[in-house]
Design an enzyme around this catalytic site. Structure first.
Site, PDB file in Angstrom:
ATOM      1  N   HIS A 129     -10.598  40.403 -20.857  1.00  0.00           N
ATOM      2  CA  HIS A 129     -10.705  40.631 -22.356  1.00  0.00           C
ATOM      3  C   HIS A 129     -11.611  39.398 -22.697  1.00  0.00           C
ATOM      4  O   HIS A 129     -11.374  38.670 -23.435  1.00  0.00           O
ATOM      5  CB  HIS A 129      -9.251  40.515 -22.953  1.00  0.00           C
ATOM      6  CG  HIS A 129      -9.255  40.929 -24.280  1.00  0.00           C
ATOM      7  ND1 HIS A 129     -10.065  41.740 -24.844  1.00  0.00           N
ATOM      8  CD2 HIS A 129      -8.402  41.085 -25.176  1.00  0.00           C
ATOM      9  CE1 HIS A 129     -10.043  41.993 -26.122  1.00  0.00           C
ATOM     10  NE2 HIS A 129      -8.841  41.670 -26.536  1.00  0.00           N
ATOM     11  N   CYS A 263      -3.192  36.190 -28.648  1.00  0.00           N
ATOM     12  CA  CYS A 263      -4.117  37.233 -29.132  1.00  0.00           C
ATOM     13  C   CYS A 263      -3.949  38.147 -29.957  1.00  0.00           C
ATOM     14  O   CYS A 263      -4.618  38.832 -30.542  1.00  0.00           O
ATOM     15  CB  CYS A 263      -4.818  37.733 -27.688  1.00  0.00           C
ATOM     16  SG  CYS A 263      -3.596  38.618 -26.817  1.00  0.00           S
ATOM     17  N   ARG A 291     -12.475  36.423 -34.109  1.00  0.00           N
ATOM     18  CA  ARG A 291     -12.943  37.589 -33.230  1.00  0.00           C
ATOM     19  C   ARG A 291     -14.223  38.314 -34.021  1.00  0.00           C
ATOM     20  O   ARG A 291     -15.166  38.589 -33.355  1.00  0.00           O
ATOM     21  CB  ARG A 291     -11.975  38.967 -33.451  1.00  0.00           C
ATOM     22  CG  ARG A 291     -10.800  38.382 -32.715  1.00  0.00           C
ATOM     23  CD  ARG A 291     -10.754  38.341 -31.187  1.00  0.00           C
ATOM     24  NE  ARG A 291     -11.390  39.301 -30.536  1.00  0.00           N
ATOM     25  CZ  ARG A 291     -10.988  40.245 -30.146  1.00  0.00           C
ATOM     26  NH1 ARG A 291      -9.480  40.640 -30.248  1.00  0.00           N
ATOM     27  NH2 ARG A 291     -11.646  41.263 -29.403  1.00  0.00           N
TER      28      ARG A 291
END
Ligand code: CP
Ligand code: NVA
Length: 306
Positions: A129, A263, A291
């Site tokens: 990720h 996350c 993000r």
């Protein structure tokens, strides 16, 4: 701007330490609005798994750059009816400027990248990720003013997030410790790559002892105990993972100024307690916001500014 023009990001190992540092610097400038860039291109989002943060942050990042986004939900494309990846990739290549893919097998992502000439970004696979970790490192850097020499400890499942954290921390010159139950360690090939990046400059610790891993750490990180696609295993995993919960007690072993990261989505009472995620050390909302800034920096570095 980082030298990423036209490149894929399939793994964090696709970046070198300088490229990573430059991406984080660009993200910081974009976040502060000291720098405003335009990039009138079209991003496709081909997501075979659920997503809130990644989908929305990529979309908003592209809109803020003056670009467009097409949501290619597999259910409304021919992907769900079995059109081969090779064919889908070559067709999307003719319409889009860049493609972000969320899927299961890393190999499927790599096949897409092989057949599509446009840049392909890993928006989460079972193995990695990388976009998440760009935001995580940005969050740590914002708080401490630096990354090099700090220690990040991840406690929980040796999953996609743990794998990319290993690579990201080593690239950033950080010490990285991963504590998992036996049988749930991170991917051995990624651990090997991480050790090669870290050399003898920084620590890479893979352990089954969460307390040992947490002692003195500056950042304490966790993720769900059963990732997307592993839902059927969840009940069996809970007792095994219980000693790996981030609680006030575990957090008390970290550095006094430690920050807590997740996350998201989080399962309160499982991998993290309510008190810790809502507590003074938690930086999870800044982390989620980042993000947007990190991916905006990534998109404009890969696509080039207008
Ligand atoms: N952290 C993360 O990737 O969240 P989503 O699954 O909501 O995109
Ligand atoms: N490890 C989790 C991360 C979700 C953002 C999963 O793959 O489901």
């Amino acid at each position: 701007m980082a030298e990423l023009f036209g490149r894929d990001l399939l793994s964090l190992a696709d970046l070198n330490p300088t490229e990573l540092q430059e991406l984080l610097q660009l993200a910081t400038q974009l976040k502060s609005q000291k720098l405003q860039l335009r990039c009138n291109k079209v991003l496709g989002l081909l997501f075979s798994k659920a997503s809130t943060r990644t989908r929305v942050s990529f979309t908003v990042a592209m809109y803020q750059l003056g670009g467009q986004v097409i949501d290619l939900n597999p259910n409304v494309t021919q992907v769900s009816r079995g059109e081969p990846v090779q064919d889908t990739a070559r067709v999307l290549d003719r319409y889009l400027d860049i493609l972000a893919i969320r899927t299961f097998a890393q190999q499927e992502l790599e096949t897409f990248a092989q057949y599509a000439k446009i840049p392909v970004i890993n928006a989460l696979t079972d193995l990695e990720h990388p976009c998440q970790i760009l935001a995580d490192l940005l969050t740590v850097q914002e708080y401490f003013g630096t990354l090099a020499g700090l220690t990040l400890t991840y406690v929980g499942d040796g999953n996609n997030v743990a794998n990319s954290l290993l690579l990201g921390c080593a690239l950033a010159g950080m010490n990285v410790r991963i504590a998992t139950p036996r049988g749930y360690e991170p991917d051995p090939t990624i651990v090997e790559k991480t050790r090669a990046i870290a050399g003898d400059k920084t620590e890479v610790l893979i352990t089954h002892d969460p307390e040992l891993a947490t002692k003195g750490a500056s950042a304490l990180y966790t993720d769900v105990w059963a990732s997307m696609g592993q839902e059927a295993e969840a009940d069996d995993r809970f007792p095994i993972f219980q000693p790996y919960q981030i609680s006030e007690q575990l957090l008390s072993l970290a550095a006094p100024d430690a920050i807590v990261l997740h996350c998201l989505p989080a399962h309160r009472g499982e991998e993290i307690t309510e008190e810790v995620i809502e507590g003074l050390h938690s930086r999870v909302w800044d982390q989620a916001e980042n993000r947007l800034h990190a991916q905006k920096a990534l998109l404009v570095s890969i696509l080039g500014a207008d």
